[in-house]
Write a protein that holds these residues in place. Structure first.
Motif, PDB file in Angstrom:
ATOM      1  N   SER A 102       6.668  -7.563   1.328  1.00  0.00           N
ATOM      2  CA  SER A 102       6.006  -7.706   2.625  1.00  0.00           C
ATOM      3  C   SER A 102       4.644  -7.018   2.672  1.00  0.00           C
ATOM      4  N   LEU A 103       4.287  -6.304   1.619  1.00  0.00           N
ATOM      5  CA  LEU A 103       2.955  -5.698   1.561  1.00  0.00           C
ATOM      6  C   LEU A 103       1.891  -6.792   1.553  1.00  0.00           C
ATOM      7  N   PRO A 104       0.740  -6.539   2.169  1.00  0.00           N
ATOM      8  CA  PRO A 104      -0.346  -7.526   2.113  1.00  0.00           C
ATOM      9  C   PRO A 104      -0.738  -7.836   0.665  1.00  0.00           C
ATOM     10  N   HIS A 105      -1.272  -9.017   0.447  1.00  0.00           N
ATOM     11  CA  HIS A 105      -1.579  -9.473  -0.918  1.00  0.00           C
ATOM     12  C   HIS A 105      -2.464  -8.487  -1.667  1.00  0.00           C
ATOM     13  N   GLU A 106      -3.460  -7.946  -0.984  1.00  0.00           N
ATOM     14  CA  GLU A 106      -4.398  -7.062  -1.682  1.00  0.00           C
ATOM     15  C   GLU A 106      -3.745  -5.768  -2.169  1.00  0.00           C
ATOM     16  N   TRP A 107      -2.616  -5.405  -1.569  1.00  0.00           N
ATOM     17  CA  TRP A 107      -1.906  -4.205  -1.988  1.00  0.00           C
ATOM     18  C   TRP A 107      -0.953  -4.477  -3.159  1.00  0.00           C
ATOM     19  N   LYS A 108      -0.798  -5.734  -3.521  1.00  0.00           N
ATOM     20  CA  LYS A 108       0.104  -6.076  -4.625  1.00  0.00           C
ATOM     21  C   LYS A 108      -0.615  -6.064  -5.971  1.00  0.00           C
ATOM     22  N   GLN A 109      -1.881  -5.732  -5.972  1.00  0.00           N
ATOM     23  CA  GLN A 109      -2.631  -5.612  -7.225  1.00  0.00           C
ATOM     24  C   GLN A 109      -2.503  -4.167  -7.727  1.00  0.00           C
ATOM     25  N   VAL A 110      -1.293  -3.822  -8.140  1.00  0.00           N
ATOM     26  CA  VAL A 110      -0.969  -2.446  -8.523  1.00  0.00           C
ATOM     27  C   VAL A 110      -1.351  -2.206  -9.980  1.00  0.00           C
TER      28      VAL A 110
END
Length: 254
Positions: A73-81
């Motif tokens: 559920s994290l925003p897409h930009e936060w999934k670029q870990v």
């Protein structure tokens, strides 16, 4: 462009120390843990001290559905870990195996092994899609040798050691590094949790010698993560100078 680190078990100890150090280094942070109030207080502090961008996500790593739904559920930009630090873990009890507590066993296995897998399953796919990443698993000297009455906790940390090697192999084709950090005696909330809130008994674990502190481990993690792209620190065992093995510690007496 700022890099992003996701830290499990960020509400205290090694996880909190990592959050402070990575914020200082300019990372965006995703902080997870069971105690939302602590996560929010830490996020506020990091923003104030380091102007850090912080997202918090409160869940118990033992809960597979909560892990998946919370992270997805994290925003897409936060999934670029860029970096995942699998820090959430614990020990409960210190009994011989024939007197062990079934519930304690379940909590340790579900947290230390299955929880690590649940989080890694989600985040590693983001890294595969991005073609890069670094996973840091927090193990223990208990993952290298077994000590009296450590049985199930030692077994879970041996599993972390094995999983780190397996992940390193499986994720190699995708440009993802995997590092295992194995601390010896570190003075955090670890022993308080192990002895279920008995602070006096927990303090005796560290009597007579200078243990590691959470910052020592955070700095070791940062060293591993900050190496050049062609370098990977596979495995690091870190002990206080007073400790030679899991059960061999020199204590000074008054």
């Amino acid at each position: 462009m700022s890099k992003t680190v996701l830290i499990t078990g960020a509400t205290s100890g090694i996880g909190e120390a990592c959050a402070n150090l990575f914020a200082y280094q300019g990372y965006k942070l995703i902080l997870t843990g069971r105690r939302l109030d602590r996560l929010e207080n830490l996020a506020s502090s990091l923003n104030e001290q380091h102007n850090a961008e912080v997202a918090v996500s409160s869940f118990d790593v033992r809960d597979r559905e909560a892990v998946i739904s919370s992270l997805e559920s994290l925003p897409h930009e936060w999934k670029q870990v860029d970096v995942l630090i699998n820090n959430a873990g614990l020990s409960l009890g210190l009994d011989p195996v024939h007197k062990g507590d079934y519930d304690d066993w379940d909590v340790m296995i579900d947290t230390n092994v299955k929880g690590l897998l649940y989080v890694s399953r989600v985040v590693s796919n983001w890294m595969v899609d991005g073609g890069a990443g670094h996973i840091v698993n927090i193990g223990s000297i208990a993952g290298k040798e077994v000590y009296p009455n450590g049985n199930v906790y030692c077994a879970t940390k041996h599993a972390v050691d094995a999983l780190s090697k397996a992940m390193r192999t499986d994720l190699l084709p995708y440009g993802i590094k995997v590092t295992a950090i194995h601390p010896g005696a570190v003075e955090t909330e670890f022993s308080i949790v192990r002895f279920k809130g008995d602070e006096e008994r927990a303090q005796k674990v560290y009597d007579g010698f200078e243990p590691l502190v959470a910052q020592d481990i955070a700095e070791a993690i940062w060293f591993a993560v900050s190496r050049p792209a062609h370098v990977n620190i596979n495995d690091m065992l870190i002990m206080p100078a007073a400790q030679a093995t899991a059960s061999n510690i020199i204590r000074k007496r008054d």
